[in-house]
Write an enzyme that holds these catalytic residues in place. Structure first.
Site, PDB file in Angstrom:
ATOM      1  N   GLN A 245      25.260  33.990  -7.465  1.00 39.67           N
ATOM      2  CA  GLN A 245      24.532  32.911  -6.804  1.00 39.67           C
ATOM      3  C   GLN A 245      25.139  32.632  -5.428  1.00 39.67           C
ATOM      4  O   GLN A 245      26.353  32.502  -5.283  1.00 39.67           O
ATOM      5  CB  GLN A 245      24.571  31.641  -7.686  1.00 39.67           C
ATOM      6  CG  GLN A 245      23.744  30.490  -7.159  1.00 39.67           C
ATOM      7  CD  GLN A 245      22.239  30.768  -7.115  1.00 39.67           C
ATOM      8  OE1 GLN A 245      21.725  31.551  -7.921  1.00 39.67           O
ATOM      9  NE2 GLN A 245      21.542  30.151  -6.187  1.00 39.67           N
TER      10      GLN A 245
ATOM     11  N   ASP B 115      18.988  40.938  -7.838  1.00 45.67           N
ATOM     12  CA  ASP B 115      18.555  40.155  -6.678  1.00 45.67           C
ATOM     13  C   ASP B 115      17.916  41.057  -5.617  1.00 45.67           C
ATOM     14  O   ASP B 115      17.234  40.567  -4.721  1.00 45.67           O
ATOM     15  CB  ASP B 115      19.765  39.463  -6.029  1.00 45.67           C
ATOM     16  CG  ASP B 115      19.842  37.983  -6.362  1.00 45.67           C
ATOM     17  OD1 ASP B 115      18.781  37.343  -6.455  1.00 45.67           O
ATOM     18  OD2 ASP B 115      20.970  37.477  -6.507  1.00 45.67           O
TER      19      ASP B 115
ATOM     20  N   LYS C 149      17.334  29.320 -13.724  1.00 44.76           N
ATOM     21  CA  LYS C 149      17.330  30.747 -14.073  1.00 44.76           C
ATOM     22  C   LYS C 149      17.779  30.939 -15.528  1.00 44.76           C
ATOM     23  O   LYS C 149      17.204  31.743 -16.262  1.00 44.76           O
ATOM     24  CB  LYS C 149      18.238  31.526 -13.110  1.00 44.76           C
ATOM     25  CG  LYS C 149      17.674  31.602 -11.689  1.00 44.76           C
ATOM     26  CD  LYS C 149      18.685  32.118 -10.673  1.00 44.76           C
ATOM     27  CE  LYS C 149      18.102  32.047  -9.264  1.00 44.76           C
ATOM     28  NZ  LYS C 149      19.067  32.422  -8.211  1.00 44.76           N
TER      29      LYS C 149
HETATM   30  N1  GUN Z   1      20.686  31.222  -3.426  1.00 50.50           N
HETATM   31  C1  GUN Z   1      19.463  30.741  -3.108  1.00 50.50           C
HETATM   32  N2  GUN Z   1      18.501  31.593  -3.510  1.00 50.50           N
HETATM   33  C2  GUN Z   1      19.137  32.642  -4.101  1.00 50.50           C
HETATM   34  C3  GUN Z   1      18.682  33.833  -4.726  1.00 50.50           C
HETATM   35  O1  GUN Z   1      17.483  34.132  -4.819  1.00 50.50           O
HETATM   36  N3  GUN Z   1      19.642  34.648  -5.218  1.00 50.50           N
HETATM   37  C4  GUN Z   1      20.965  34.345  -5.117  1.00 50.50           C
HETATM   38  N4  GUN Z   1      21.855  35.225  -5.624  1.00 50.50           N
HETATM   39  N5  GUN Z   1      21.421  33.258  -4.552  1.00 50.50           N
HETATM   40  C5  GUN Z   1      20.512  32.398  -4.046  1.00 50.50           C
END
Ligand code: GUN
Length: 285
Positions: free
Chosen positions: A98, A121, A54
Site C-alpha cells: 500500500q 497492482d 480491499k
Molecule cells: N494507494 C492509493 N491507491 C493505491 C493503489 O491502487 N495501490 C497501492 N498499492 N497503493 C495505493
C-alpha cells in the site's frame, strides 16, 4: 442534457460476483483459494481505509488476505527481505504494497523487487512495459477499472479524443496507455500544461486524475462527453470531492462517474481480478 451516471459500485459488485464464482470453481477442483499479501506501513488514515476495503472485498469473494501491518517503518533492507520472502512463498499469489510509504522510504525499490507475476497492482516496470507494447499482463488497477467502466457505457472508443488530466506513474500514465490501446487519440495534460481548458474543451472522453478538488469547472466539458473522475479529495468539512465540478458537468456530459461510487470500487475489484489472474497463471499449489 443530464448525464447518465456510470455506477461503479454496481459494476464492481458484478465483477466481484464473477470473481467469487471463479474462486468457488477453483475450490471445486481441489485448488487452494487465491491469496493476497497486503503490506501496510505507518499510520496514514486514508491508506488504512483503502486496505480495510480491499481486505473486506477479499473476504466477500473468498480470496485469502495475508496482512503484514507495521506501525513503525522497517529499514529498506527489512522490507526488501519481506518482499523476497513473499515472492518465494508458494502460498502467495499476489503482493500489494500500500502506498504512500512513510518517508524516507521511496516506493520504487520495493515495487521493482516484487515478482512481476505477483505484482497485482500492475506497477512493476515490466507490467507497465507490457501495457506500453500492447501485450498487457497484470494491468494497473485504476486505469483497467476505468476501461471496464467505459466498456459498460457502450460508447465507441476508436478514434475518439481522450484527454487525461494528470500524469502520475500509477494512474495518469498507464491510463494513457490503456486508452491508446483501445484506439483513442490521447492527450495527457499535467501540472506544466498551459491553457488546460483548451484541451479539456475538446475531450470526447475526459479522465480527471489530478488530485485537485474541482479543478475542472463544469462549463469546460464538451457537450456529450464521457467524464471519468478519478479524484478522491477530502475537503476540510470531511466530504469527498472529485477533480470535476460534478453538478455543472452533469448538465453537459452524456456519461459521468460520481465521487464516491464511481472509479474507487473498480480499483478494488480490479485488484482482486488481478489476484485471481495471478493465481490462475501459477502452477497449482
Ligand atoms: N494507494 C492509493 N491507491 C493505491 C493503489 O491502487 N495501490 C497501492 N498499492 N497503493 C495505493
Amino acid at each position: 442534457m443530464t448525464a447518465h451516471l456510470i455506477d461503479g459500485k454496481r459494476i464492481a459488485a458484478s465483477l466481484l460476483a464473477d470473481i467469487k464464482e471463479r474462486v468457488d470453481e477453483r475450490e471445486r477442483q481441489g485448488l487452494r483459494r487465491p491469496s493476497l499479501a497486503v503490506i501496510l506501513i505507518g499510520d496514514d488514515p486514508a491508506s488504512a481505509i483503502y486496505v480495510r476495503n480491499k481486505t473486506e472485498a477479499c473476504q466477500r469473494v473468498g480470496i485469502t488476505s495475508v496482512p503484514h501491518i507495521m506501525k513503525t517503518a522497517p529499514s529498506e533492507a527489512e522490507l526488501l527481505t519481506l518482499v523476497s520472502q513473499l515472492n518465494e512463498d508458494a502460498n502467495i499469489d499476489g503482493i500489494l504494497l500500500q502506498l504512500p510509504l512513510p518517508p524516507p522510504l521511496r516506493p520504487e525499490p520495493f515495487i521493482e523487487q516484487i515478482l512481476p507475476s505477483k505484482d497485482v497492482d500492475g506497477f512493476h516496470p515490466y507490467n507497465m512495459g507490457r501495457l506500453a507494447v500492447r501485450r498487457p499482463a497484470l494491468r494497473p488497477c485504476t486505469p483497467a477499472g476505468v476501461m471496464t467502466l467505459l466498456r459498460h457505457t457502450g460508447i465507441e472508443l476508436l478514434g475518439r479524443h481522450a484527454v487525461i488530466v494528470g500524469a502520475s506513474n500509477h494512474v495518469g500514465r498507464p491510463m494513457g496507455l490503456e486508452l491508446l490501446l483501445a484506439g483513442c487519440t490521447v492527450t495527457t495534460c499535467h501540472r506544466f500544461t498551459k491553457d488546460l481548458r483548451a484541451y479539456v474543451e475538446h475531450a470526447d472522453i475526459l479522465v480527471a486524475a489530478a488530485g485537485k478538488p474541482r479543478l475542472i469547472p463544469g462549463d469546460w466539458i464538451k457537450e456529450g462527453a464521457v467524464v471519468i473522475d478519478i479524484g478522491m479529495n477530502r475537503l476540510p468539512d470531511g466530504h469527498l470531492a472529485g477533480d470535476v465540478d460534478f453538478k455543472e458537468a452533469q448538465k453537459r456530459a452524456a456519461w459521468i462517474t460520481p465521487v464516491p461510487g464511481g472509479v474507487g470500487p473498480m480499483t478494488v475489484a480490479t485488484l482482486l481480478a488481478n489476484t485471481m489472474e495471478a493465481a490462475s497463471a501459477r502452477v497449482p499449489a
